[in-house]
Motif scaffolding. Structure first.
Motif, mmCIF file in Angstrom:
data_model
loop_
_atom_site.group_PDB
_atom_site.id
_atom_site.type_symbol
_atom_site.label_atom_id
_atom_site.label_comp_id
_atom_site.label_asym_id
_atom_site.label_seq_id
_atom_site.Cartn_x
_atom_site.Cartn_y
_atom_site.Cartn_z
ATOM 1 N N SER A 126 0.827 -1.202 0.000
ATOM 2 C CA SER A 126 0.000 0.000 0.000
ATOM 3 C C SER A 126 0.865 1.258 0.000
ATOM 4 O O SER A 126 0.383 2.342 -0.330
ATOM 5 N N ASP A 127 2.130 1.116 0.362
ATOM 6 C CA ASP A 127 3.038 2.265 0.376
ATOM 7 C C ASP A 127 3.705 2.485 -0.977
ATOM 8 O O ASP A 127 4.106 3.613 -1.294
ATOM 9 N N GLU A 131 -0.741 6.530 -4.778
ATOM 10 C CA GLU A 131 -1.742 6.944 -3.794
ATOM 11 C C GLU A 131 -3.126 7.013 -4.429
ATOM 12 O O GLU A 131 -4.137 6.747 -3.774
ATOM 13 N N HIS A 132 -3.153 7.339 -5.731
ATOM 14 C CA HIS A 132 -4.438 7.409 -6.426
ATOM 15 C C HIS A 132 -5.091 6.032 -6.507
ATOM 16 O O HIS A 132 -6.305 5.916 -6.367
ATOM 17 N N LEU A 133 -4.299 4.997 -6.729
ATOM 18 C CA LEU A 133 -4.863 3.653 -6.802
ATOM 19 C C LEU A 133 -5.397 3.219 -5.439
ATOM 20 O O LEU A 133 -6.496 2.664 -5.335
ATOM 21 N N LYS A 134 -4.622 3.476 -4.410
ATOM 22 C CA LYS A 134 -5.053 3.138 -3.053
ATOM 23 C C LYS A 134 -6.375 3.825 -2.721
ATOM 24 O O LYS A 134 -7.327 3.202 -2.228
ATOM 25 N N ASN A 135 -6.461 5.112 -3.028
ATOM 26 C CA ASN A 135 -7.684 5.861 -2.732
ATOM 27 C C ASN A 135 -8.854 5.398 -3.593
ATOM 28 O O ASN A 135 -9.999 5.352 -3.133
ATOM 29 N N ALA A 136 -8.576 5.067 -4.850
ATOM 30 C CA ALA A 136 -9.646 4.634 -5.747
ATOM 31 C C ALA A 136 -10.254 3.315 -5.281
ATOM 32 O O ALA A 136 -11.479 3.132 -5.322
ATOM 33 N N LEU A 236 -4.683 -4.381 2.902
ATOM 34 C CA LEU A 236 -4.830 -3.720 1.604
ATOM 35 C C LEU A 236 -3.749 -4.196 0.635
ATOM 36 O O LEU A 236 -4.008 -4.389 -0.561
ATOM 37 N N SER A 237 -2.544 -4.428 1.128
ATOM 38 C CA SER A 237 -1.461 -4.917 0.276
ATOM 39 C C SER A 237 -1.775 -6.311 -0.268
ATOM 40 O O SER A 237 -1.531 -6.600 -1.442
ATOM 41 N N ILE A 238 -2.312 -7.188 0.599
ATOM 42 C CA ILE A 238 -2.698 -8.525 0.138
ATOM 43 C C ILE A 238 -3.734 -8.411 -0.976
ATOM 44 O O ILE A 238 -3.633 -9.072 -2.012
ATOM 45 N N TYR A 239 -4.702 -7.556 -0.762
ATOM 46 C CA TYR A 239 -5.765 -7.382 -1.761
ATOM 47 C C TYR A 239 -5.195 -6.878 -3.084
ATOM 48 O O TYR A 239 -5.546 -7.391 -4.155
ATOM 49 N N LEU A 240 -4.324 -5.893 -3.028
ATOM 50 C CA LEU A 240 -3.769 -5.292 -4.244
ATOM 51 C C LEU A 240 -2.856 -6.255 -4.997
ATOM 52 O O LEU A 240 -2.595 -6.058 -6.182
ATOM 53 N N GLU A 271 -5.995 6.449 -14.645
ATOM 54 C CA GLU A 271 -5.533 5.066 -14.808
ATOM 55 C C GLU A 271 -5.875 4.234 -13.564
ATOM 56 O O GLU A 271 -6.320 3.079 -13.666
ATOM 57 N N ALA A 272 -5.667 4.837 -12.397
ATOM 58 C CA ALA A 272 -6.034 4.151 -11.154
ATOM 59 C C ALA A 272 -7.530 3.874 -11.115
ATOM 60 O O ALA A 272 -7.971 2.818 -10.641
ATOM 61 N N ALA A 273 -8.326 4.802 -11.623
ATOM 62 C CA ALA A 273 -9.775 4.621 -11.642
ATOM 63 C C ALA A 273 -10.181 3.468 -12.549
ATOM 64 O O ALA A 273 -11.137 2.740 -12.262
ATOM 65 N N ILE A 274 -9.452 3.270 -13.647
ATOM 66 C CA ILE A 274 -9.735 2.127 -14.537
ATOM 67 C C ILE A 274 -9.527 0.821 -13.767
ATOM 68 O O ILE A 274 -10.370 -0.087 -13.802
#
Length: 717
Positions: A126-127, A131-136, A236-240, A271-274
């Motif tokens: 998550s780090d 940051e945009h992907l994390k927030n999206a 969140l890292s596992i999920y990503l 791109e993060a939103a996609i």
């Protein structure tokens, strides 16, 4: 009476109050209402008293049972969570959960053009992600992620309300799952895939995705245990890393590379939103499946990010005005037919069933691939009637057999489709004739040796009398081998084949790489045998390179991800010599005449020499054109998948035009070179010496009397 001795009494009464002190008035007290008695007056109505007593009794029972059941359930859940907690592994063991590995394919320049298998681009946290992907992801999947303990009662209540309002059952549709619960589901609640227990990986995944009440309960326990074991960012890292994001990509890094050609740490908001948008339906919403649909979903994600304060109004407007687009590799739509062919041709344990991450460098030239696709599209749009179901295939390769482009059908942006370039075995027609003349030239014939084109019949054992005819149904008398090939005359081709021997023709064709079963009868010379376009193109490459066999190949190098040393190299290339170089040079000259003055005239190129041969099978079920320049060989096949005859199409027609359009585009920017062929000097117009005398004088055929008699019978000179 005497009063002596007694005190005379007072005539007035004594005062009852002190003289000097006056009594102060008492302070006034606030008037307070009279207290109500706590004791209620029992109702005089016996029915009311009955119901009140019954309600109180029921309440006391429910309360008495309820708190005890709640305590027991809480205890059971607590024990279950504690037990599950002890079974959870370290977080780094949960980041890559694929059951199989991936294959990344590189073109001849080392650029990625396709992926196969379960692609995993590498571990992200998550780090390290944008940051945009994390927030999206949080805005889309679980906006209260950092506030709940793994299960979100508010989210569940909201989901039930929505389901009921939409006419579904309370647990049908929206599930109110938290991001932690989704991660638990991705981990299959700790159950690992075992081939011995499941019929397929798909069955295992389907079981992990079941939504029964019992499964939901286990999922909630697992989620709470995860919350106790790991931090929010670790979850969140596992999920990503484990979420499937379409196109065979598992995890944010693989998806970012797959769709945008960049790291997950470099993603812009759009791109993060996609990526966040396709999590709900990764296959349907993948941008490689439908970019517009994916962009529309991303616009909704950007709005959610704005509503939750992750993006300003200005940032949101800018991102929505400039939606994300695919990288060039993603636009190539997973490599199509060429990538499928390489995967099928490579070792199965390193391609289709790999458990490792494999890198394969290939021979593909993406510029030439685009050239072939554009040429095919142009011809079908401009010269083929609308609605036609006819198909076509193209192969482009170098003289050493390195395949540079492959189109297996009119729909080029496909994966796993029927590849007509490698899988379809079709009769070759007159495209086979160069191997008949290659055999003759190797035996000492020359391009200007002659044969009589006349009515000709053979008795075939078990089949009766067979009389080949020319396409024009005419005969032209004595003709040279050059003219016989140039005009694709059938009778001379059969005569030459019978003269040199069918067995030798079959051997030469087989040595050039035509591995299909070749016909035994005299129709061998006319292409009665079946072959694939790839085999035929490879055989023509053998003619171009001077008469040596060729094995077409697409794989150049295979290695494991992270290793420098390759595990295997190219699986093809130039093999043993089949015919003499001089014979090959003469044959190239004869095939050059096919393009410049013969049946292949539509294949002529404006700025360079070309050679080739047309082919049309019986009833025009197949039409071919194969040929080459000094730089590249290309083959084209056209026909129907169900063997329906083509209407008004021969090898010298549309296939030759497709070949022409392909090679014009392929050779853009390449300086022209001459073909490696003979250049005969003009001969004086004198009667040509019969071939029999030439060969007797030159020692041709080593004085085989039986063969010489056969030539005389067939009219060969």
């Amino acid at each position: 009476m005497s009063n002596s001795g007694r005190k005379t009494p007072r005539l007035v009464a004594d005062k009852r109050t002190p003289k000097s002190k006056k009594k102060k008035p008492a302070p006034k007290r606030r008037k307070t209402p009279a207290r109500r008695s706590r004791k209620r007056t029992p109702s005089r109505n016996p029915i009311v008293r009955l119901f009140r007593g019954l309600f109180g009794w029921i309440f006391r029972i429910i309360w008495g049972i309820g708190w005890r059941v709640t305590a027991v359930v809480a205890l059971i859940v607590g024990v279950a969570v504690a037990y599950t907690y002890t079974t959870l592994p370290p977080v780094n063991e949960l980041l890559d959960g694929r059951a199989r590995g991936s294959v990344t394919l590189l073109d001849r320049e080392g650029e990625v053009f396709a992926w196969r298998g379960d692609t995993f681009g590498g571990v992200v946290t998550s780090d390290t992600v944008s940051e945009h992907l994390k927030n999206a992801v949080i805005a889309t999947e679980d906006k209260r992620f950092y506030m709940h303990p793994g299960v979100d009662p508010i989210g569940i209540a909201s989901a039930i309300r929505i389901n009921l309002s939409e006419g579904r059952g309370p647990l049908s549709g929206h599930g109110g799952s938290t991001l932690t619960q989704q991660t638990a589901k991705l981990l299959c609640l700790g159950v690992e895939y075992d081939k011995s227990e499941w019929e397929s990986e798909a069955d295992y995944v389907a079981d992990c995705r079941r939504g029964s009440l019992a499964r939901k309960a286990k999922e909630a326990v697992f989620a709470m245990a995860m919350e106790a074991k790991y931090t929010k960012d670790q979850i969140l890292s596992i999920y990503l890393n484990r979420a499937y994001m379409g196109g065979g990509a598992y995890g944010a890094e693989a998806a970012a590379q797959r769709y945008f050609g960049k790291s997950a740490g470099q993603l812009e908001p759009q791109e993060a939103a996609i990526l966040a948008g396709l999590l709900t339906a990764p296959t349907r919403l993948a941008p490689t499946s439908n970019l517009k649909r994916s962009q529309d979903r991303a616009a909704t994600v950007l709005r959610l990010m704005n509503e939750q304060g992750f993006l300003s109004d200005t940032q949101t407007a800018a991102a929505q005005a400039s939606p994300a687009t695919l990288s060039e590799a993603a636009q190539a739509q997973t490599g199509g037919y060429f990538a499928d062919w390489v995967m099928d041709a490579g070792p199965e344990f390193f391609t289709r069933d790999t458990t490792e991450d494999v890198i394969i460098k290939t021979t593909l030239d993406q510029r030439m691939q685009a050239a072939a696709e554009d040429a095919l599209k142009y011809i079908f749009e401009e010269k083929v009637r609308e609605g036609s179901k006819a198909q076509a295939a193209i192969v482009v390769m170098s003289a050493d057999g390195a395949v540079r482009a492959m189109v297996g059908g009119r729909k080029s942006k496909v994966t796993g489709a029927f590849n007509r370039a490698t899988m379809a075995r079709r009769q070759t027609g007159s495209a086979f004739k160069p191997f008949v003349y290659a055999t003759a030239l190797e035996l000492g014939y020359t391009y200007d040796s002659t044969v009589v084109d006349e009515p000709y019949c053979l008795d075939i054992p078990g089949s009766g009398r067979w009389c080949p005819e020319n396409y024009t149904r005419k005969h032209y008398g004595r003709v040279t081998l050059e003219r016989a090939l140039r005009d694709s005359l059938n009778v001379p081709a059969v005569k030459v084949s019978e003269s040199v021997g069918r067995d030798l023709v079959r051997k030469v064709a087989s040595d050039f790489g035509i591995e299909s079963d070749l016909a035994d009868g005299p129709a061998l010379a006319l292409g009665a045998s079946e072959s694939t376009l790839l085999e035929m193109t490879g055989a023509y490459a053998g003619i171009l390179n001077g008469g040596s066999s060729v094995t077409p190949y697409g794989l150049v190098e295979l290695k494991l991800l992270g290793d420098d040393a390759p595990l295997m190299g190219a699986g093809g290339g130039i093999g043993e010599r089949v015919i003499r170089e001089e014979a090959a040079r003469e044959l190239i000259y004869m095939m050059h005449k096919v393009v410049h003055g013969g049946t292949g005239g539509r294949a002529q190129l404006p700025d360079r020499e070309a050679a080739g041969k047309t082919g049309t099978t019986q009833a025009a079920r197949d039409a071919w054109f194969l040929g080459f320049t000094a730089d590249y060989v290309a083959g084209v096949w056209m026909g129907y998948d169900d063997n329906t005859p083509l209407t008004g199409v021969t090898g010298g027609g549309l296939p030759a035009e497709i070949w022409h359009e392909t090679m014009v585009r392929v050779h853009e920017g390449i300086p022209p070179k001459p073909l490696p062929m003979i250049h005969p000097k003009p001969k004086p117009q004198v009667q040509q010496e019969p071939l029999r005398r030439q060969q007797r004088r030159n020692g041709g055929n080593r004085g085989n009397p039986i063969e010489n008699i056969l030539r005389g019978i067939l009219g060969m000179d």
